[in-house]
Design a protein around this motif. Structure first.
Motif, PDB file in Angstrom:
ATOM      1  N   UNK A  92       0.857  -1.181   0.000  1.00 16.23           N
ATOM      2  CA  UNK A  92       0.000   0.000   0.000  1.00 16.23           C
ATOM      3  C   UNK A  92       0.893   1.231   0.000  1.00 16.23           C
ATOM      4  N   UNK A  93       0.341   2.334  -0.387  1.00 17.81           N
ATOM      5  CA  UNK A  93       1.054   3.600  -0.297  1.00 17.81           C
ATOM      6  C   UNK A  93       1.213   3.945   1.180  1.00 17.81           C
ATOM      7  N   UNK A  94       2.221   4.725   1.510  1.00 17.99           N
ATOM      8  CA  UNK A  94       2.476   5.053   2.919  1.00 17.99           C
ATOM      9  C   UNK A  94       1.658   6.238   3.425  1.00 17.99           C
ATOM     10  N   UNK A  95       0.806   6.819   2.572  1.00 15.38           N
ATOM     11  CA  UNK A  95       0.024   7.972   3.019  1.00 15.38           C
ATOM     12  C   UNK A  95      -1.068   7.544   3.997  1.00 15.38           C
ATOM     13  N   UNK A  96      -1.540   8.487   4.800  1.00 17.96           N
ATOM     14  CA  UNK A  96      -2.526   8.216   5.859  1.00 17.96           C
ATOM     15  C   UNK A  96      -3.817   7.615   5.332  1.00 17.96           C
ATOM     16  N   UNK A  97      -4.296   8.096   4.193  1.00 18.29           N
ATOM     17  CA  UNK A  97      -5.552   7.579   3.636  1.00 18.29           C
ATOM     18  C   UNK A  97      -5.431   6.093   3.297  1.00 18.29           C
ATOM     19  N   UNK A  98      -4.294   5.678   2.751  1.00 18.66           N
ATOM     20  CA  UNK A  98      -4.089   4.265   2.401  1.00 18.66           C
ATOM     21  C   UNK A  98      -4.020   3.394   3.647  1.00 18.66           C
ATOM     22  N   UNK A  99      -3.372   3.906   4.681  1.00 17.88           N
ATOM     23  CA  UNK A  99      -3.283   3.156   5.939  1.00 17.88           C
ATOM     24  C   UNK A  99      -4.677   2.995   6.546  1.00 17.88           C
ATOM     25  N   UNK A 100      -5.462   4.051   6.566  1.00 17.53           N
ATOM     26  CA  UNK A 100      -6.831   3.971   7.094  1.00 17.53           C
ATOM     27  C   UNK A 100      -7.676   2.970   6.299  1.00 17.53           C
ATOM     28  N   UNK A 101      -7.539   3.004   4.969  1.00 15.90           N
ATOM     29  CA  UNK A 101      -8.282   2.055   4.123  1.00 15.90           C
ATOM     30  C   UNK A 101      -7.905   0.618   4.468  1.00 15.90           C
ATOM     31  N   UNK A 102      -6.613   0.360   4.638  1.00 18.94           N
ATOM     32  CA  UNK A 102      -6.149  -0.988   4.972  1.00 18.94           C
ATOM     33  C   UNK A 102      -6.746  -1.440   6.298  1.00 18.94           C
ATOM     34  N   UNK A 103      -6.664  -0.591   7.305  1.00 13.59           N
ATOM     35  CA  UNK A 103      -7.173  -0.951   8.629  1.00 13.59           C
ATOM     36  C   UNK A 103      -8.678  -1.220   8.566  1.00 13.59           C
ATOM     37  N   UNK A 104      -9.426  -0.383   7.873  1.00 13.85           N
ATOM     38  CA  UNK A 104     -10.881  -0.599   7.736  1.00 13.85           C
ATOM     39  C   UNK A 104     -11.173  -1.904   6.991  1.00 13.85           C
ATOM     40  N   UNK A 105     -10.386  -2.194   5.972  1.00  8.96           N
ATOM     41  CA  UNK A 105     -10.586  -3.409   5.181  1.00  8.96           C
ATOM     42  C   UNK A 105     -10.332  -4.662   6.028  1.00  8.96           C
ATOM     43  N   UNK A 106      -9.302  -4.631   6.862  1.00  9.28           N
ATOM     44  CA  UNK A 106      -8.945  -5.797   7.667  1.00  9.28           C
ATOM     45  C   UNK A 106      -9.824  -5.948   8.903  1.00  9.28           C
TER      46      UNK A 106
END
Length: 102
Positions: free
Chosen positions: A37-51
């Protein structure tokens, strides 16, 4: 008492991208590489929500590096545990290593 499964999320962090691997708890738990994933905050939030899903306890871990503790604070602000491991302590502490999944 509430039943839940535990999933360990290992992150191999860099300035621009993070590689992600999952390890389910238990002796027969599956270990798999999820991708990058990209290291930006939006990508991290998306990953956490997805998991994140009901009945699953996520525990994040990454090796200290260019992201410092910002990523840890970001994940914890979303309500999840996150451990940051120092390279100098790797030999004395058993940790989930994303390298093992790759």
């Amino acid at each position: 008492m509430e039943e839940y499964s535990e999933v360990f999320v290992g992150l191999d962090v860099s300035k621009d991208r993070h590689a992600v691997a999952l390890a389910e708890s238990g002796r027969t738990g599956e270990v798999r590489y999820v991708g990058e994933i990209s290291s930006d905050s939006a990508s991290v939030r998306r990953l956490v929500r997805k998991l994140g899903r009901p009945g699953v306890r996520l525990r994040f871990c990454y090796e200290a590096g260019p992201t410092g503790y910002g990523l840890k604070r970001e994940i914890e602000a979303l309500g999840y545990e996150c451990a940051v491991m120092a390279m100098s302590h790797k030999r004395s502490i058993r940790i989930f290593s994303i390298d093992a999944a790759l």
